[in-house]
Design a protein around this motif. Structure first.
Motif, PDB file in Angstrom:
ATOM      1  N   ALA A  70       0.826  -1.205   0.000  1.00  0.00           N
ATOM      2  CA  ALA A  70       0.000   0.000   0.000  1.00  0.00           C
ATOM      3  C   ALA A  70       0.861   1.256   0.000  1.00  0.00           C
ATOM      4  O   ALA A  70       0.503   2.268  -0.622  1.00  0.00           O
ATOM      5  CB  ALA A  70      -0.933  -0.007   1.211  1.00  0.00           C
ATOM      6  N   VAL A  71       1.994   1.223   0.675  1.00  0.00           N
ATOM      7  CA  VAL A  71       2.889   2.383   0.686  1.00  0.00           C
ATOM      8  C   VAL A  71       3.407   2.661  -0.721  1.00  0.00           C
ATOM      9  O   VAL A  71       3.527   3.819  -1.147  1.00  0.00           O
ATOM     10  CB  VAL A  71       4.067   2.138   1.656  1.00  0.00           C
ATOM     11  CG1 VAL A  71       5.111   3.235   1.518  1.00  0.00           C
ATOM     12  CG2 VAL A  71       3.563   2.061   3.089  1.00  0.00           C
ATOM     13  N   ALA A  72       3.681   1.599  -1.472  1.00  0.00           N
ATOM     14  CA  ALA A  72       4.179   1.764  -2.839  1.00  0.00           C
ATOM     15  C   ALA A  72       3.054   1.996  -3.843  1.00  0.00           C
ATOM     16  O   ALA A  72       3.330   2.284  -5.016  1.00  0.00           O
ATOM     17  CB  ALA A  72       4.982   0.522  -3.256  1.00  0.00           C
ATOM     18  N   LYS A  73       1.804   1.830  -3.402  1.00  0.00           N
ATOM     19  CA  LYS A  73       0.627   2.005  -4.257  1.00  0.00           C
ATOM     20  C   LYS A  73       0.652   1.022  -5.438  1.00  0.00           C
ATOM     21  O   LYS A  73       0.390   1.387  -6.589  1.00  0.00           O
ATOM     22  CB  LYS A  73       0.518   3.441  -4.768  1.00  0.00           C
ATOM     23  CG  LYS A  73       0.330   4.469  -3.658  1.00  0.00           C
ATOM     24  CD  LYS A  73       0.197   5.873  -4.209  1.00  0.00           C
ATOM     25  CE  LYS A  73       0.020   6.884  -3.089  1.00  0.00           C
ATOM     26  NZ  LYS A  73      -0.104   8.271  -3.607  1.00  0.00           N
ATOM     27  N   VAL A  74       1.000  -0.233  -5.132  1.00  0.00           N
ATOM     28  CA  VAL A  74       0.979  -1.305  -6.123  1.00  0.00           C
ATOM     29  C   VAL A  74       0.163  -2.452  -5.556  1.00  0.00           C
ATOM     30  O   VAL A  74      -0.004  -2.582  -4.335  1.00  0.00           O
ATOM     31  CB  VAL A  74       2.401  -1.785  -6.496  1.00  0.00           C
ATOM     32  CG1 VAL A  74       3.213  -0.659  -7.100  1.00  0.00           C
ATOM     33  CG2 VAL A  74       3.117  -2.346  -5.270  1.00  0.00           C
ATOM     34  N   GLU A  75      -0.344  -3.298  -6.443  1.00  0.00           N
ATOM     35  CA  GLU A  75      -1.118  -4.451  -5.999  1.00  0.00           C
ATOM     36  C   GLU A  75      -0.191  -5.494  -5.380  1.00  0.00           C
ATOM     37  O   GLU A  75       1.007  -5.517  -5.666  1.00  0.00           O
ATOM     38  CB  GLU A  75      -1.866  -5.058  -7.185  1.00  0.00           C
ATOM     39  CG  GLU A  75      -0.976  -5.556  -8.294  1.00  0.00           C
ATOM     40  CD  GLU A  75      -1.757  -6.155  -9.439  1.00  0.00           C
ATOM     41  OE1 GLU A  75      -1.123  -6.649 -10.386  1.00  0.00           O
ATOM     42  OE2 GLU A  75      -2.997  -6.128  -9.372  1.00  0.00           O
ATOM     43  N   PRO A  76      -0.712  -6.354  -4.509  1.00  0.00           N
ATOM     44  CA  PRO A  76       0.131  -7.401  -3.901  1.00  0.00           C
ATOM     45  C   PRO A  76       0.793  -8.277  -4.967  1.00  0.00           C
ATOM     46  O   PRO A  76       0.185  -8.634  -5.967  1.00  0.00           O
ATOM     47  CB  PRO A  76      -0.867  -8.198  -3.057  1.00  0.00           C
ATOM     48  CG  PRO A  76      -1.950  -7.220  -2.736  1.00  0.00           C
ATOM     49  CD  PRO A  76      -2.075  -6.343  -3.950  1.00  0.00           C
ATOM     50  N   LYS A  77       2.047  -8.599  -4.724  1.00  0.00           N
ATOM     51  CA  LYS A  77       2.847  -9.358  -5.683  1.00  0.00           C
ATOM     52  C   LYS A  77       3.118 -10.770  -5.163  1.00  0.00           C
ATOM     53  O   LYS A  77       3.200 -11.012  -3.961  1.00  0.00           O
ATOM     54  CB  LYS A  77       4.181  -8.646  -5.948  1.00  0.00           C
ATOM     55  CG  LYS A  77       4.033  -7.224  -6.482  1.00  0.00           C
ATOM     56  CD  LYS A  77       3.414  -7.200  -7.856  1.00  0.00           C
ATOM     57  CE  LYS A  77       3.365  -5.791  -8.412  1.00  0.00           C
ATOM     58  NZ  LYS A  77       2.766  -5.747  -9.770  1.00  0.00           N
ATOM     59  N   ARG A  78       3.291 -11.690  -6.127  1.00  0.00           N
ATOM     60  CA  ARG A  78       3.591 -13.080  -5.779  1.00  0.00           C
ATOM     61  C   ARG A  78       5.068 -13.292  -5.485  1.00  0.00           C
ATOM     62  O   ARG A  78       5.439 -14.102  -4.652  1.00  0.00           O
ATOM     63  CB  ARG A  78       3.169 -14.007  -6.926  1.00  0.00           C
ATOM     64  CG  ARG A  78       1.674 -14.146  -7.125  1.00  0.00           C
ATOM     65  CD  ARG A  78       1.379 -15.085  -8.279  1.00  0.00           C
ATOM     66  NE  ARG A  78       1.984 -16.411  -8.066  1.00  0.00           N
ATOM     67  CZ  ARG A  78       2.048 -17.347  -8.995  1.00  0.00           C
ATOM     68  NH1 ARG A  78       1.562 -17.112 -10.203  1.00  0.00           N
ATOM     69  NH2 ARG A  78       2.589 -18.507  -8.711  1.00  0.00           N
ATOM     70  N   LYS A  79       5.931 -12.558  -6.192  1.00  0.00           N
ATOM     71  CA  LYS A  79       7.367 -12.770  -6.081  1.00  0.00           C
ATOM     72  C   LYS A  79       8.064 -11.439  -5.877  1.00  0.00           C
ATOM     73  O   LYS A  79       7.805 -10.473  -6.605  1.00  0.00           O
ATOM     74  CB  LYS A  79       7.894 -13.454  -7.349  1.00  0.00           C
ATOM     75  CG  LYS A  79       9.403 -13.573  -7.446  1.00  0.00           C
ATOM     76  CD  LYS A  79       9.952 -14.579  -6.437  1.00  0.00           C
ATOM     77  CE  LYS A  79      11.451 -14.772  -6.646  1.00  0.00           C
ATOM     78  NZ  LYS A  79      12.022 -15.721  -5.657  1.00  0.00           N
ATOM     79  N   LEU A  80       8.961 -11.382  -4.891  1.00  0.00           N
ATOM     80  CA  LEU A  80       9.749 -10.194  -4.618  1.00  0.00           C
ATOM     81  C   LEU A  80      11.233 -10.541  -4.721  1.00  0.00           C
ATOM     82  O   LEU A  80      11.647 -11.649  -4.367  1.00  0.00           O
ATOM     83  CB  LEU A  80       9.457  -9.642  -3.216  1.00  0.00           C
ATOM     84  CG  LEU A  80       8.064  -9.066  -2.966  1.00  0.00           C
ATOM     85  CD1 LEU A  80       7.935  -8.656  -1.512  1.00  0.00           C
ATOM     86  CD2 LEU A  80       7.793  -7.873  -3.876  1.00  0.00           C
ATOM     87  N   ALA A  81      12.021  -9.602  -5.205  1.00  0.00           N
ATOM     88  CA  ALA A  81      13.467  -9.795  -5.309  1.00  0.00           C
ATOM     89  C   ALA A  81      14.134  -8.430  -5.298  1.00  0.00           C
ATOM     90  O   ALA A  81      13.541  -7.420  -5.700  1.00  0.00           O
ATOM     91  CB  ALA A  81      13.840 -10.567  -6.577  1.00  0.00           C
ATOM     92  N   GLU A  82      15.373  -8.407  -4.824  1.00  0.00           N
ATOM     93  CA  GLU A  82      16.148  -7.173  -4.765  1.00  0.00           C
ATOM     94  C   GLU A  82      17.328  -7.241  -5.724  1.00  0.00           C
ATOM     95  O   GLU A  82      17.922  -8.304  -5.917  1.00  0.00           O
ATOM     96  CB  GLU A  82      16.662  -6.920  -3.346  1.00  0.00           C
ATOM     97  CG  GLU A  82      15.584  -6.556  -2.355  1.00  0.00           C
ATOM     98  CD  GLU A  82      16.155  -6.180  -0.995  1.00  0.00           C
ATOM     99  OE1 GLU A  82      17.413  -6.115  -0.889  1.00  0.00           O
ATOM    100  OE2 GLU A  82      15.379  -5.953  -0.065  1.00  0.00           O
TER     101      GLU A  82
END
Length: 242
Positions: A70-82
């Motif tokens: 919500a802070v990033a104003k994006v929908e929930p994601k299945r996969k995160l990576a840096e």
């Protein structure tokens, strides 16, 4: 140092050149890969961008992660990576990376989870030669042989190569050439094989052992949702009297 992208493995095929030669390629799909957060030197001790891809159901996402998205104003994601980047390589939060982030002809490093093989023996897992086919060997042709000796050393050393679970490991394949990019369908074709099974998540980044092409976009090729229409120039027609 630029950011990479998170892609999904579609499968393998081949592409024919103008000379009639065929190139085996792996097709990767980049769908709605957005920047979710930044990692800064002051707050986190390093500089990186956190990317998210895929759509996750809100009811299957924890409350903490829902607040993070919500802070990033994006929908929930299945996969995160840096991806580690430099200060000038940060991409705005909420921006969506496109496949023309990579240029045709450049080399990339791909990281994925290898296909699980289950419990495997020494010949399959470590490429052991096995025992002799005859001359006293009975039943145990594919066994690994002695493991610890008898009185000396009298034990099995740690990290001894033995049968066990094979696969499901993080594998990085370096220096794969980008053969084709399709922006409309979000596809990247890289030469050669990519670790993992169909549908698996793959991290694609610039090759660390190859020079980045001069025409590669910096800090990257992306679009901000809602601003694409504003960037397109408005062309007046002859019927409007212009």
């Amino acid at each position: 140092m630029r950011s990479g992208v998170i892609a999904q493995k579609v499968g393998m095929t081949r592409i024919f050149t103008d000379a009639g030669e065929h190139i085996p390629v792996t097709v990767l799909k980049v769908d709605n890969c957005q920047v979710v957060a930044h990692r800064t030197l002051d707050k986190n001790g390093y500089v990186a961008v956190q990317l998210g891809v895929g759509s996750a159901k809100p009811q299957n996402t924890t409350r903490a992660m829902r607040g993070h998205f919500a802070v990033a104003k994006v929908e929930p994601k299945r996969k995160l990576a840096e991806f580690r980047v430099e200060e000038e390589g940060l991409i705005p939060v909420g921006a969506e990376l496109t496949v023309d982030h990579f240029v045709v002809g450049q080399f990339v490093d791909v990281t994925g989870t290898s296909t699980g093989k289950g419990f495997a023996g020494g010949m399959k897992r470590h490429n052991f030669g096995g025992l002799r086919a005859t001359h006293g060997v009975s039943i145990s042709h594919r066994s690994i042989g002695s493991t610890g000796g008898r009185q000396d050393p009298g034990k099995t050393f740690k990290n001894k190569k033995m049968p066990g679970h094979m696969g499901v490991e993080t594998v990085t394949t370096q220096n794969l050439k980008v053969v084709l990019t399709d922006v409309e369908r979000g596809l990247i074709a890289v030469e050669g094989a990519v670790p993992g099974h169909k549908g698996g998540w793959i991290l694609v980044a610039d090759a660390v052992k190859k020079k980045l092409p001069a025409d590669a976009p910096k800090p990257g090729k992306f679009r901000i949702p809602g601003e694409a229409a504003a960037e397109a120039p408005v062309e007046a027609t002859a019927e409007e009297g212009v």
